[in-house]
Design a protein around this motif. Structure first.
Motif, mmCIF file in Angstrom:
data_model
loop_
_atom_site.group_PDB
_atom_site.id
_atom_site.type_symbol
_atom_site.label_atom_id
_atom_site.label_comp_id
_atom_site.label_asym_id
_atom_site.label_seq_id
_atom_site.Cartn_x
_atom_site.Cartn_y
_atom_site.Cartn_z
ATOM 1 N N ASP A 1 -15.071 5.974 4.961
ATOM 2 C CA ASP A 1 -14.519 5.595 6.259
ATOM 3 C C ASP A 1 -13.197 4.850 6.119
ATOM 4 N N GLU A 2 -13.098 3.966 5.135
ATOM 5 C CA GLU A 2 -11.845 3.232 4.913
ATOM 6 C C GLU A 2 -10.715 4.190 4.536
ATOM 7 N N ALA A 3 -11.022 5.175 3.709
ATOM 8 C CA ALA A 3 -10.006 6.156 3.306
ATOM 9 C C ALA A 3 -9.544 6.969 4.504
ATOM 10 N N ARG A 4 -10.481 7.391 5.343
ATOM 11 C CA ARG A 4 -10.119 8.146 6.553
ATOM 12 C C ARG A 4 -9.237 7.311 7.477
ATOM 13 N N ARG A 5 -9.610 6.042 7.679
ATOM 14 C CA ARG A 5 -8.801 5.166 8.549
ATOM 15 C C ARG A 5 -7.416 4.938 7.973
ATOM 16 N N ALA A 6 -7.324 4.754 6.670
ATOM 17 C CA ALA A 6 -6.018 4.524 6.048
ATOM 18 C C ALA A 6 -5.107 5.732 6.252
ATOM 19 N N LEU A 7 -5.668 6.919 6.158
ATOM 20 C CA LEU A 7 -4.868 8.138 6.306
ATOM 21 C C LEU A 7 -4.540 8.457 7.760
ATOM 22 N N THR A 8 -5.443 8.140 8.671
ATOM 23 C CA THR A 8 -5.216 8.521 10.064
ATOM 24 C C THR A 8 -4.582 7.403 10.883
ATOM 25 N N ASP A 9 -5.074 6.185 10.744
ATOM 26 C CA ASP A 9 -4.585 5.075 11.569
ATOM 27 C C ASP A 9 -3.646 4.140 10.821
ATOM 28 N N ALA B 1 0.854 -1.200 0.000
ATOM 29 C CA ALA B 1 0.000 0.000 0.000
ATOM 30 C C ALA B 1 0.879 1.237 0.000
ATOM 31 N N ASP B 2 0.589 2.155 -0.919
ATOM 32 C CA ASP B 2 1.431 3.343 -1.076
ATOM 33 C C ASP B 2 0.724 4.620 -0.663
ATOM 34 N N SER B 3 -0.446 4.899 -1.257
ATOM 35 C CA SER B 3 -1.091 6.185 -1.010
ATOM 36 C C SER B 3 -2.580 6.115 -1.297
ATOM 37 N N VAL B 4 -3.310 7.067 -0.679
ATOM 38 C CA VAL B 4 -4.751 7.207 -0.908
ATOM 39 C C VAL B 4 -4.948 8.351 -1.889
ATOM 40 N N HIS B 5 -5.860 8.140 -2.836
ATOM 41 C CA HIS B 5 -6.161 9.134 -3.871
ATOM 42 C C HIS B 5 -7.668 9.334 -3.973
ATOM 43 N N ILE B 6 -8.078 10.480 -4.502
ATOM 44 C CA ILE B 6 -9.472 10.651 -4.909
ATOM 45 C C ILE B 6 -9.654 9.777 -6.141
ATOM 46 N N GLY B 7 -10.838 9.180 -6.266
ATOM 47 C CA GLY B 7 -11.084 8.158 -7.283
ATOM 48 C C GLY B 7 -10.633 8.464 -8.697
ATOM 49 N N GLY C 1 -1.312 4.787 8.541
ATOM 50 C CA GLY C 1 0.012 5.259 8.165
ATOM 51 C C GLY C 1 0.231 5.388 6.672
ATOM 52 N N ILE C 2 -0.829 5.426 5.913
ATOM 53 C CA ILE C 2 -0.735 5.582 4.456
ATOM 54 C C ILE C 2 -0.754 7.080 4.151
ATOM 55 N N ARG C 3 0.068 7.493 3.210
ATOM 56 C CA ARG C 3 0.146 8.916 2.877
ATOM 57 C C ARG C 3 -0.969 9.309 1.918
ATOM 58 N N ALA C 4 -1.298 10.590 1.928
ATOM 59 C CA ALA C 4 -2.281 11.153 1.001
ATOM 60 C C ALA C 4 -1.545 11.662 -0.231
ATOM 61 N N CYS C 5 -2.143 11.479 -1.387
ATOM 62 C CA CYS C 5 -1.573 12.028 -2.621
ATOM 63 C C CYS C 5 -1.444 13.537 -2.456
ATOM 64 N N GLU C 6 -0.293 14.069 -2.813
ATOM 65 C CA GLU C 6 -0.044 15.495 -2.654
ATOM 66 C C GLU C 6 -0.681 16.332 -3.758
ATOM 67 N N ILE C 7 -1.176 15.673 -4.788
ATOM 68 C CA ILE C 7 -1.792 16.398 -5.895
ATOM 69 C C ILE C 7 -3.311 16.488 -5.729
ATOM 70 N N CYS C 8 -3.977 15.345 -5.532
ATOM 71 C CA CYS C 8 -5.448 15.377 -5.440
ATOM 72 C C CYS C 8 -5.954 15.649 -4.025
ATOM 73 N N ARG C 9 -5.103 15.547 -3.023
ATOM 74 C CA ARG C 9 -5.383 15.892 -1.625
ATOM 75 C C ARG C 9 -6.669 15.256 -1.069
ATOM 76 N N PRO C 10 -6.716 13.917 -0.992
ATOM 77 C CA PRO C 10 -7.906 13.282 -0.417
ATOM 78 C C PRO C 10 -8.092 13.644 1.049
ATOM 79 N N ASP C 11 -7.008 13.968 1.749
ATOM 80 C CA ASP C 11 -7.118 14.360 3.163
ATOM 81 C C ASP C 11 -7.944 15.635 3.309
ATOM 82 N N SER C 12 -7.782 16.569 2.377
ATOM 83 C CA SER C 12 -8.584 17.802 2.421
ATOM 84 C C SER C 12 -10.051 17.503 2.148
ATOM 85 N N GLU C 13 -10.308 16.675 1.160
ATOM 86 C CA GLU C 13 -11.686 16.313 0.811
ATOM 87 C C GLU C 13 -12.371 15.579 1.962
ATOM 88 N N LEU C 14 -11.587 14.826 2.742
ATOM 89 C CA LEU C 14 -12.133 14.067 3.860
ATOM 90 C C LEU C 14 -12.174 14.869 5.153
#
Length: 112
Positions: free
Chosen positions: A85-93, A64-70, A95-108
């Motif tokens: 919920d799975e995307a939020r858990r992957a980013l917060t618990d 697993a490398d990173s979370v992206h917007i679809g 340890g998976i990084r958020a894509c720096e371009i599409c910024r799923p962390d901001s969307e979430l």
């Protein structure tokens, strides 16, 4: 020192005028905020998965490398759809990084 009236009746009148003025200003602020919010562009989530987990190959195994917007074009070819919920858990618990371009962390709504 003070340019306010010295007597109570005039001070009460001034207070009443200020309260009315403040109400008008607050109403105008609410109108402008509503108008500006309507003009602000809203990013529509893509059809299909809202978020994906992108995998890279290390030693022939998926990692697993990173979370992206679809619809992010930077997601690797190997990916797994995620629920919100799975995307939020992957980013917060997870340890998976958020894509720096599409910024799923901001969307979430995840803040650094």
């Amino acid at each position: 020192m003070s340019e306010l009236p010295p007597d109570l009746p005039r001070l009460r009148t001034l207070e009443h005028w200020l309260v009315l003025s403040l109400e008008r200003v607050r109403q105008r602020i609410a109108e402008v905020e509503t108008r500006e919010a309507a003009l602000r562009p809203v990013r529509q989530l893509p059809e299909g998965p809202g978020w994906v987990l992108s995998f890279l190959r290390e030693g022939g195994r998926p990692v697993a490398d990173s979370v992206h917007i679809g619809d992010c074009r930077l997601a690797a070819r190997h990916r797994k759809p995620l629920s919100r919920d799975e995307a939020r858990r992957a980013l917060t618990d997870g340890g998976i990084r958020a894509c720096e371009i599409c910024r799923p962390d901001s969307e979430l709504g995840i803040l650094d």
